[in-house]
Scaffold this active site. Sequence first.
Site, PDB file in Angstrom:
ATOM      1  N   ARG A 204       0.859  -1.178   0.000  1.00 35.74           N
ATOM      2  CA  ARG A 204       0.000   0.000   0.000  1.00 35.74           C
ATOM      3  C   ARG A 204       0.896   1.229   0.000  1.00 35.74           C
ATOM      4  O   ARG A 204       2.111   1.128   0.146  1.00 35.74           O
ATOM      5  CB  ARG A 204      -1.028   0.011   1.137  1.00 35.74           C
ATOM      6  CG  ARG A 204      -0.702  -0.670   2.412  1.00 35.74           C
ATOM      7  CD  ARG A 204       0.441  -0.041   3.150  1.00 35.74           C
ATOM      8  NE  ARG A 204       0.253   1.392   3.335  1.00 35.74           N
ATOM      9  CZ  ARG A 204       1.217   2.257   3.550  1.00 35.74           C
ATOM     10  NH1 ARG A 204       2.480   1.873   3.607  1.00 35.74           N
ATOM     11  NH2 ARG A 204       0.967   3.541   3.698  1.00 35.74           N
ATOM     12  N   GLY A 205       0.264   2.401  -0.141  1.00 35.11           N
ATOM     13  CA  GLY A 205       1.031   3.623  -0.319  1.00 35.11           C
ATOM     14  C   GLY A 205       0.997   3.977  -1.799  1.00 35.11           C
ATOM     15  O   GLY A 205       1.349   3.146  -2.639  1.00 35.11           O
ATOM     16  N   ALA A 206       0.554   5.209  -2.104  1.00 36.43           N
ATOM     17  CA  ALA A 206       0.310   5.571  -3.499  1.00 36.43           C
ATOM     18  C   ALA A 206       1.511   5.292  -4.411  1.00 36.43           C
ATOM     19  O   ALA A 206       1.359   4.609  -5.434  1.00 36.43           O
ATOM     20  CB  ALA A 206      -0.147   7.030  -3.581  1.00 36.43           C
TER      21      ALA A 206
ATOM     22  N   GLN B  28      -1.571   1.766   9.945  1.00 37.52           N
ATOM     23  CA  GLN B  28      -0.305   1.956   9.219  1.00 37.52           C
ATOM     24  C   GLN B  28       0.709   2.741  10.046  1.00 37.52           C
ATOM     25  O   GLN B  28       1.913   2.547   9.910  1.00 37.52           O
ATOM     26  CB  GLN B  28      -0.544   2.705   7.893  1.00 37.52           C
ATOM     27  CG  GLN B  28      -1.319   1.934   6.852  1.00 37.52           C
ATOM     28  CD  GLN B  28      -2.802   2.230   6.908  1.00 37.52           C
ATOM     29  OE1 GLN B  28      -3.331   2.599   7.957  1.00 37.52           O
ATOM     30  NE2 GLN B  28      -3.481   2.053   5.802  1.00 37.52           N
TER      31      GLN B  28
ATOM     32  N   ASP C 200      -2.904  10.596  -1.759  1.00 37.54           N
ATOM     33  CA  ASP C 200      -3.234   9.596  -2.772  1.00 37.54           C
ATOM     34  C   ASP C 200      -3.654  10.241  -4.080  1.00 37.54           C
ATOM     35  O   ASP C 200      -3.561   9.630  -5.146  1.00 37.54           O
ATOM     36  CB  ASP C 200      -4.312   8.655  -2.249  1.00 37.54           C
ATOM     37  CG  ASP C 200      -3.748   7.827  -1.112  1.00 37.54           C
ATOM     38  OD1 ASP C 200      -3.659   8.353   0.014  1.00 37.54           O
ATOM     39  OD2 ASP C 200      -3.326   6.686  -1.357  1.00 37.54           O
TER      40      ASP C 200
ATOM     41  N   ASN D  22      -6.353  11.933   0.949  1.00 34.02           N
ATOM     42  CA  ASN D  22      -5.347  11.134   1.651  1.00 34.02           C
ATOM     43  C   ASN D  22      -6.074  10.261   2.665  1.00 34.02           C
ATOM     44  O   ASN D  22      -7.294  10.338   2.841  1.00 34.02           O
ATOM     45  CB  ASN D  22      -4.305  12.044   2.325  1.00 34.02           C
ATOM     46  CG  ASN D  22      -3.123  11.254   2.873  1.00 34.02           C
ATOM     47  OD1 ASN D  22      -2.624  10.338   2.216  1.00 34.02           O
ATOM     48  ND2 ASN D  22      -2.693  11.578   4.067  1.00 34.02           N
ATOM     49  N   LYS D  23      -5.321   9.429   3.356  1.00 33.61           N
ATOM     50  CA  LYS D  23      -5.856   8.484   4.340  1.00 33.61           C
ATOM     51  C   LYS D  23      -6.878   9.155   5.253  1.00 33.61           C
ATOM     52  O   LYS D  23      -6.680  10.285   5.701  1.00 33.61           O
ATOM     53  CB  LYS D  23      -4.679   7.950   5.163  1.00 33.61           C
ATOM     54  CG  LYS D  23      -5.012   6.910   6.207  1.00 33.61           C
ATOM     55  CD  LYS D  23      -5.828   5.743   5.704  1.00 33.61           C
ATOM     56  CE  LYS D  23      -5.201   5.061   4.505  1.00 33.61           C
ATOM     57  NZ  LYS D  23      -6.144   4.141   3.825  1.00 33.61           N
TER      58      LYS D  23
END
Lengths: 338, 338
Positions: free
Chosen positions: B32-34, B182, B223, B233-234
């Site tokens: 995960r993570g853009a 995360q 993101d 974003n998250k």
Amino acid sequence: MIDQTLLPHEHVTLAFDDYREVARAIKEMRVRGAPAIGATAAFAMALAAQHSPARTTEHLLADLREAAEVLIATRPTAVNLAWAVRRVLRRAEAARDLAPDAIRALVLAEAQRIADEDVAINKRMGAHGARLIRDGDTILTHCNAGALATVDYGTTLGVIRAAHEAGKRIHVLVDETRPFLQGARLTAWELMQEGIPMTLITDNMAGHFMSRGRVNIVLVGADRVAANGDVANKIGTYSLAVLAKENGIPFYPVVPTSTIDLEIAAGDDIPIEERDPREVTHIRGVPIAPSGVHVANPAFDVTPHRYVTGIITEEGIVYPPFGLGLRQVKEKAESYGA
Amino acid sequence: MIDQTLLPHEHVTLAFDDYREVARAIKEMRVRGAPAIGATAAFAMALAAQHSPARTTEHLLADLREAAEVLIATRPTAVNLAWAVRRVLRRAEAARDLAPDAIRALVLAEAQRIADEDVAINKRMGAHGARLIRDGDTILTHCNAGALATVDYGTTLGVIRAAHEAGKRIHVLVDETRPFLQGARLTAWELMQEGIPMTLITDNMAGHFMSRGRVNIVLVGADRVAANGDVANKIGTYSLAVLAKENGIPFYPVVPTSTIDLEIAAGDDIPIEERDPREVTHIRGVPIAPSGVHVANPAFDVTPHRYVTGIITEEGIVYPPFGLGLRQVKEKAESYGA
């Protein structure tokens, strides 16, 4: 008492006959919620009186003062605990002319009175607060200020119950309330038992739903309200208040007058309890972070009164400026006891 | 790839030879993570090319287009994924005069180039961003925008690493980032490995520490950034931005230009992924809420650009008004590839 650390997975009832065990149960949050720990500590004073070997009133009062100190030291932020313990102690001290057994009876009666009053107070807060709830509203709440946090009915959930009982179609957004998960474990459970429609969210989703117009009102409990209207409550409350103001959503703490502490001028003077890091690093015994990680765990935060729309009490709703209104409801409530 | 769902408790490396398995791993957030899912999807395209039985360029391109669709559908919010997949596909389509095996080689080379560029881009963002960090600063961060969220070095954690490498004494407050944790699992782990001083907090504590003057700057990943500077974003990022503004604390997303989507005018148009309720109700398989509870689980939120102090990119820091600045850095970055 119900062991609230085990809910909703297990429903275990605990019984105590030593006030020191009750003190430990309060510290371990087997019972929690400002009004609930107040009433619990009052009954712990009755246990201390019952089991004190004192044969003179002087000795009994000394034992009660010692018990009061132990009980008050368990949790520093919620003022109801100290309020209830001191009320019981005052009752005993005012009767110092009586024999020890008469005082033991008075102490038990005062504890029972605190418990009985709590339910009545919650119903009155419910009636005042329910007038703010419109048909179709979505209410956001944090932590658990329900029947479990009180003797019965609840403060915040009392308002929600009253609105539901009045036939209003409401929906409740429930913050899970890390680290102790009172929202996920206790508030969700209470609402599901009552059949009140609800959605569980993580704490960091609350702002998102506010920004999308999905929240009509924010209702929270409180552990202590300062004389100027600053509110200490479960960690995360301050953030909700700022987000509510930013999105034009009313923000109301629901508090019995016993939660108002006129001796504290402003929120900065309210002591904030720091709890065990393990509450953050472990969930039900399961580690969720690297071993040895450094953690902060303040259990409460302070919401400055400028973010507070109004404060719902059993004597009515107080609006800004809070200084005068809080003094009035506090005096009104105390005048009954005189 | 490292299976990020198991960190920090287990360190397991996964290998794939079917692009569909990679797509599933992206969906399950094993990676995960853009930027990381962008590079991963690019290599998945290389796998699709490698294992396509196509003997003609036409068939190979059709297979690649199908793989691109499958990969892009895995996660809707982060634009880097679509950006990387389309870049690889364009490279293949531009070479339609070549034989299938030549295209297979080009596709692999392009994926490798995306991965190599990512590390260089992160180091450049780190250098730009580190200038904002003063000696003694406390930085608040959310989710994981670290080496694990990228190919290496990280976006937000790249800035933090660069400040640390420059000898600045910094402290990082790490939001645990429910529901997927995360922050607690990945960011805490990365910082501890680097010896960068940090404190883990629950998401709802961030506002409290800001209000007490304990945070100097907020750094987050993103993101997708819309053309007007709105930032997806998250979940929880919007709340941090509002709280930062309220407390006079600068708020900077750290984003490679591949995260900027000029085709989206404003944040409201960014699709927000809704994920499995079980991420909220269970932690590492352990239930934390009543069985059958109703849950919402939006994985992202949108921070309107009025809360954003500046956007740190590899081409420099963009300040308001964002419209022009974002277009300029995006064009500058793309001019290298031309």
